[in-house]
Design an enzyme around this catalytic site. Structure first.
Site, PDB file in Angstrom:
ATOM      1  N   ASP A  94       0.827  -1.200   0.000  1.00 32.09           N
ATOM      2  CA  ASP A  94       0.000   0.000   0.000  1.00 32.09           C
ATOM      3  C   ASP A  94       0.869   1.260   0.000  1.00 32.09           C
ATOM      4  O   ASP A  94       1.868   1.344   0.714  1.00 32.09           O
ATOM      5  CB  ASP A  94      -0.891  -0.018   1.245  1.00 32.09           C
ATOM      6  CG  ASP A  94      -1.877   1.120   1.283  1.00 32.09           C
ATOM      7  OD1 ASP A  94      -2.735   1.192   0.385  1.00 32.09           O
ATOM      8  OD2 ASP A  94      -1.805   1.944   2.220  1.00 32.09           O
TER       9      ASP A  94
ATOM     10  N   GLU B  42      14.540 -15.490   0.490  1.00 39.15           N
ATOM     11  CA  GLU B  42      14.795 -16.539   1.478  1.00 39.15           C
ATOM     12  C   GLU B  42      13.876 -17.737   1.259  1.00 39.15           C
ATOM     13  O   GLU B  42      14.116 -18.816   1.814  1.00 39.15           O
ATOM     14  CB  GLU B  42      14.563 -15.993   2.898  1.00 39.15           C
ATOM     15  CG  GLU B  42      15.561 -14.933   3.325  1.00 39.15           C
ATOM     16  CD  GLU B  42      15.176 -14.290   4.650  1.00 39.15           C
ATOM     17  OE1 GLU B  42      15.890 -13.353   5.062  1.00 39.15           O
ATOM     18  OE2 GLU B  42      14.169 -14.715   5.264  1.00 39.15           O
TER      19      GLU B  42
END
Length: 563
Positions: free
Chosen positions: A207, A258
């Site tokens: 956002d 990751e």
């Protein structure tokens, strides 16, 4: 699982369906849609033919701004469910072959967040206050705001706290802007990204991604312009699209990588097209919303320009672009297309004027708006990249313009004055109609027979657009969406080819392009904006948004032709 979702970079060609949870489906009868409601309707979403669902904020929140005022980033609002409900919803989506994208709100927190409460208690100069943007006021006792900046929702962007300091809120006063120069903020959001990734989130929608980095120290605050324009980025803009913001997203990319497959994110960044590619680069988020399509009025040249800019930004970023016609922040596109069409530079004001007068200023030609919406969808779905759909557009819903002022929830309606009033975004957030005839009176939005009223009032005409009505009508918008999405998957995304070539010879009132499709064939998409019907190229017409006229494509229609 679709062939597209078997790819590690599934998001590059995905069809993503935005769920605004409070208005999707209410499983417990409190008048608010909830996480269990999404799970219970997973079959509906699977049958629609989407690749992923994007959940607007479902976190604990005072709901001042529809959940975009977050009080706790690593929990579920008790009114919407529990973390276990989220886990069950995520598992159901994955079992149905769909990915899950969650909304992250990193520019500001709710003033109910534990950090902000600690900041107020700690006082000026404290480490707690440094997590937010606090500055001393002007005047003898700090009684004046640091400068004249305005909130996006209306009114001043600074709020006093009673000790001579003021905090910055670019949006509602209950949404305090974070200080991204503070390492605590960086570490906490990386923790949040890992938290939801570990629970099964496949990606994130960011956002106000262009607002995180701010410059409040290179010059006296009072020397900045009162209204820094979001459309004017760069070093001279203290609030929007600053170069430093990209350091944050390069840091986030390390977190995304990751995981296997790597997580992705899509940025809500209202920036000039020339800057979009940076947010979408492989070193940062991966994608950025391309709002050019949703900004276009119904003119061929505006849509052609929007497509060209989207494709150019995608090529520059090394990613794919996104295509958006509607979302929770804008009036629904069938209504935008149903109103008188003026150039996009003033069309937004025309639509706002129509909303402010409860839909009585201009004639809303719904038959025309529906025809254009069908044409726009088919034109959009044929383009390379990802498509983001907003809940209810598959039903052909129009904007609800006549919500009484006293029933509105949007802070824009509450923070603006009658002189510059903005009715806001509630007209596209009204709870969905699931059943036309329902003894509960809310078109099947709430599951229990005994329940609270829906949080926003639904108009009587929603009965015509209820899911059960449209499922029984093969000519409905819902059936058209299902066919079009299925054909897109079968013909286009299955190939993995994202190339496009413009098709010439049609004149300036037609948008025509060609895409490689399954079986070594070519798909040509033709959209007619002109007054007269146009001839289609040789081949099989596999889908058309309107009936052909003696084999020719009528005005406000799109056809897909395969050869």
């Amino acid at each position: 699982m679709t062939a597209n979702n078997e790819r590690a970079d599934w998001w590059k060609q995905a069809v993503v369906y935005q769920v605004y949870p409070r208005s999707f489906y209410d499983a417990n009868g409190d008048g608010l849609g909830d996480i269990k409601g999404v799970t219970e309707r997973m079959g509906y979403l699977r049958e629609l033919g989407i690749d992923a669902i994007w959940l607007s904020p479902f976190y604990p929140s005072p709901l001042v701004d529809g959940g975009y005022d977050v009080a706790d980033y690593r929990d579920v609002d008790p009114r919407l469910g529990t973390l276990e409900d989220f886990d069950a919803m995520c598992a159901a989506a994955h079992e149905a072959g769909m990915k899950v994208v969650v909304d992250i709100v990193p520019n500001h927190t709710s003033t109910e967040h534990e950090w902000f409460r600690a900041a107020l208690a700690a006082g000026p100069g404290s480490p707690e206050r440094d997590r937010y943007v606090f500055r001393p006021g002007r005047g003898e006792n700090g009684e004046l705001p640091p400068n004249g900046w305005k909130s996006t929702f209306g009114g001043p962007a600074w709020e006093p706290v009673g000790d001579g300091e003021w905090y910055l809120h670019l949006f509602a006063v209950e949404q305090a802007d974070l200080n991204w120069g503070n390492p605590d903020v960086h570490e906490d959001f990386k923790k949040t990204l890992r938290f939801w990734s570990d629970r099964g989130a496949d990606g994130f929608r960011i956002d106000v991604a262009h607002a995180l980095a701010k410059d409040l120290d290179s010059r006296p605050l009072a020397d900045w312009p009162d209204d820094p324009d979001q459309g004017e980025p760069g070093d001279d803009n203290p609030l929007w699209d600053r170069p430093e913001v990209h350091e944050i997203y390069r840091e986030w990319r390390q977190v995304f990588n990751e995981y296997e497959p790597a997580r992705f994110a899509v940025a809500e960044a209202w920036v000039v097209p020339e800057h979009q590619w940076m947010y979408a680069s492989p070193d940062e988020l991966g994608q950025v919303f391309n709002f050019q399509l949703s900004n276009a009025a119904w003119f061929a040249d505006e849509f052609r320009t929007a497509i060209e800019k989207g494709l150019a930004a995608a090529e520059q970023s090394g990613s794919t672009t996104t295509w958006v016609l509607s979302n929770h922040d804008m009036p629904r596109h069938p209504t935008r297309f149903a109103l008188p069409q003026v150039r996009s530079s003033v069309h937004h004001q025309l639509v706002t004027d129509w909303l402010l007068r409860d839909g009585r200023t201009y004639h809303e030609d719904r038959e025309l708006g529906t025809r254009r919406a069908r044409a726009a969808l088919l034109m959009e779905l044929g383009l390379p990249g990802s498509v983001y759909l907003y809940q209810g557009e598959e039903l052909g819903l129009f904007e609800v313009a006549d919500i009484p002022w006293g029933a509105l929830e949007d802070p824009q309606a509450l923070m603006t004055t009658h002189g510059d009033a903005i009715k806001g975004r509630d007209g596209c957030r009204v709870p969905l109609p699931w059943r036309a005839v329902d003894e509960s009176g809310d078109f099947g939005f709430s599951a229990p027979v005994e329940h609270e009223a829906a949080h926003l009032p639904q108009p009587e005409w929603f009965a015509q657009f209820a899911v059960d009505v449209e499922e029984a009508n093969t000519a409905s918008m819902l059936w058209f969406y299902r066919r079009a999405l299925g054909m897109r998957s079968e013909l286009l995304t299955a190939t993995g080819d994202t190339s496009l070539a413009w098709a010439g010879g049609y004149g300036d009132q037609v948008i025509a392009y060609e895409r490689p499709c399954a079986g070594g064939r070519t798909l040509t998409s033709v959209t007619n904006f002109g007054e007269g019907p146009v001839a289609l190229p040789a081949g099989e017409v596999v889908l058309c948004s309107s009936e052909l006229l003696a084999g020719r494509l009528p005005q406000d229609a799109t056809a897909w032709v395969v050869r």
